[in-house]
Design a protein around this motif. Structure first.
Motif, PDB file in Angstrom:
ATOM      1  N   SER A  32       0.831  -1.200   0.000  1.00 24.31           N
ATOM      2  CA  SER A  32       0.000   0.000   0.000  1.00 24.31           C
ATOM      3  C   SER A  32       0.872   1.261   0.000  1.00 24.31           C
ATOM      4  CB  SER A  32      -0.918  -0.014   1.222  1.00 24.31           C
ATOM      5  OG  SER A  32      -1.694   1.165   1.277  1.00 24.31           O
ATOM      6  N   GLN A 271     -12.608  -5.587  -5.169  1.00 23.11           N
ATOM      7  CA  GLN A 271     -11.516  -4.846  -5.802  1.00 23.11           C
ATOM      8  C   GLN A 271     -10.496  -4.383  -4.772  1.00 23.11           C
ATOM      9  OE1 GLN A 271     -11.194  -4.626  -9.011  1.00 23.11           O
ATOM     10  NE2 GLN A 271      -9.326  -3.421  -8.979  1.00 23.11           N
ATOM     11  N   GLU A 272     -10.955  -4.069  -3.550  1.00 22.65           N
ATOM     12  CA  GLU A 272     -10.020  -3.627  -2.516  1.00 22.65           C
ATOM     13  C   GLU A 272      -9.045  -4.739  -2.136  1.00 22.65           C
ATOM     14  OE1 GLU A 272     -13.247  -3.370  -2.404  1.00 22.65           O
ATOM     15  OE2 GLU A 272     -13.618  -1.206  -2.566  1.00 22.65           O
ATOM     16  N   ASP A 273      -9.494  -5.991  -2.203  1.00 24.83           N
ATOM     17  CA  ASP A 273      -8.605  -7.112  -1.873  1.00 24.83           C
ATOM     18  C   ASP A 273      -7.465  -7.223  -2.877  1.00 24.83           C
ATOM     19  OD1 ASP A 273     -10.269  -7.766   0.286  1.00 24.83           O
ATOM     20  OD2 ASP A 273     -11.569  -8.954  -1.002  1.00 24.83           O
ATOM     21  N   SER A 276      -4.913  -4.633  -2.252  1.00 17.89           N
ATOM     22  CA  SER A 276      -4.112  -4.925  -1.059  1.00 17.89           C
ATOM     23  C   SER A 276      -3.058  -5.995  -1.301  1.00 17.89           C
ATOM     24  CB  SER A 276      -5.027  -5.354   0.092  1.00 17.89           C
ATOM     25  OG  SER A 276      -5.947  -4.324   0.399  1.00 17.89           O
TER      26      SER A 276
END
Length: 327
Positions: A32, A271-273, A276
């Motif tokens: 990140s 999508q956040e996974d 990450s």
């Protein structure tokens, strides 16, 4: 007496699940931060990039499973891309070609410039450009006219007119005469219509959903114990085919940290996974008859977790793919 060498890197047995989760969390924080600082890397902040590389090296010393190794390789690929972009931005030669400087020198040669007047002023006054000076400079490098091979394509092209094919005219008598001389076909060729394809797609979807429900009910289970049917090699292959759809869509995952491929139902990743650091990995699964029989014996499989489907047979006695939804 030989001594056992203990590696410095932690082994899988030495790490607990909480330590591996902590390591994955640190890797995701690193990814990140690297994504946020990408513009700073490209702007020339080399110290920041070296600092993150040192963080990755420190984390890699504790990597013992493929899950953390994938996160490390993802950061390595990201840093390699940044390094390639940095190298592309650099001017490796101080005498590199500068198009603006080249144009300015051409203008100086064309308009010369007199006492008290700049090149811009000469051009605004309407002074004729001195092309002969450019020609004299060009003759230093070539006194021969360029050959036609230097030109990209011919000077003039003619579009060729496409000739229309004359269709063969056939009448009823001609068709009858040809059919009379040709032998009749001894076999019937079955054609697959659009309705057949849709029906097969619907049956496949139903089977995939049914197998997903079975996985969710039984919980974590060995992959081979799930898909292998001890009574049917063909249905074992079909089960692998249907399970592959669940893996592709993220509705199930396979965990091999225990040394055995354990499959479990899960929610599809968002999508956040993926941002990450989560990545998809696909493998090719090969299963022949000898391997199928060995799996049945090794895992002592006596019944199929996925209910056996009734196979259908054609008029020649050949088995067709079984599309019946297990009850």
């Amino acid at each position: 007496m030989s001594q056992k060498v203990v590696p410095s890197q932690a082994t899988e047995a030495e790490q607990s699940s909480s330590e591996r989760r902590n390591l994955r969390s640190k890797y995701r924080d690193l990814l990140s931060d690297a994504s946020t600082r990408k513009n700073e890397y490209l702007a020339g902040n080399t110290d920041l990039l070296i600092e993150d590389l040192e963080r990755a090296n420190a984390l890699y010393k504790n990597v013992s499973t493929t899950t953390e190794g994938v996160l490390d390789s993802y950061f390595l690929r990201m840093s390699a891309d940044i390094g390639a972009q940095r190298a592309h931005q650099m001017r490796v030669d101080s005498a590199a070609f500068d198009s603006l400087d080249y144009i300015e020198k051409v203008r100086e040669t064309l308009y010369g410039g007199s006492v008290g007047n700049t090149v811009d002023e000469q051009q605004m006054l309407g002074v004729a450009p001195n092309w002969e000076a450019i020609g004299d400079m060009a003759t230093r490098f070539s006194r021969q006219a360029p050959r036609f091979s230097c030109i990209y394509g011919p000077l003039m092209t003619e579009a060729k007119a496409r000739k229309a094919r004359a269709k063969r005219q056939s009448d009823n008598d001609g068709r009858k005469s040809r059919s009379a001389t040709q032998p009749e076909a001894t076999g019937n060729i079955e054609t697959i219509g659009e309705s057949d394809v849709k029906r097969q797609e619907n049956q496949t979807t139903k089977l995939v959903l049914k197998i997903h429900k079975i996985i969710a009910q039984v919980g974590p289970i060995n992959l081979f114990e799930l898909v292998v049917n001890p009574s049917s090699f063909s249905q074992s292959v079909e089960n692998i085919f249907y399970v592959s759809f669940l893996i592709r869509d993220g509705k199930a995952f396979i965990d091999d940290e225990s040394g055995q491929p354990m499959i479990e139902a899960c929610e599809p990743p968002q999508q956040e996974d993926y941002l990450s650091g989560l990545t998809k990995k696909q493998i090719i699964f090969s299963l022949d008859h000898a391997t199928w029989r060995e799996l049945v014996d090794v895992y002592n499989i006596r019944s199929s977790v996925i209910p056996q489907r009734q196979s259908t047979y054609d008029e020649n006695g050949l088995s067709q793919i079984s599309l019946q939804v297990p009850r």
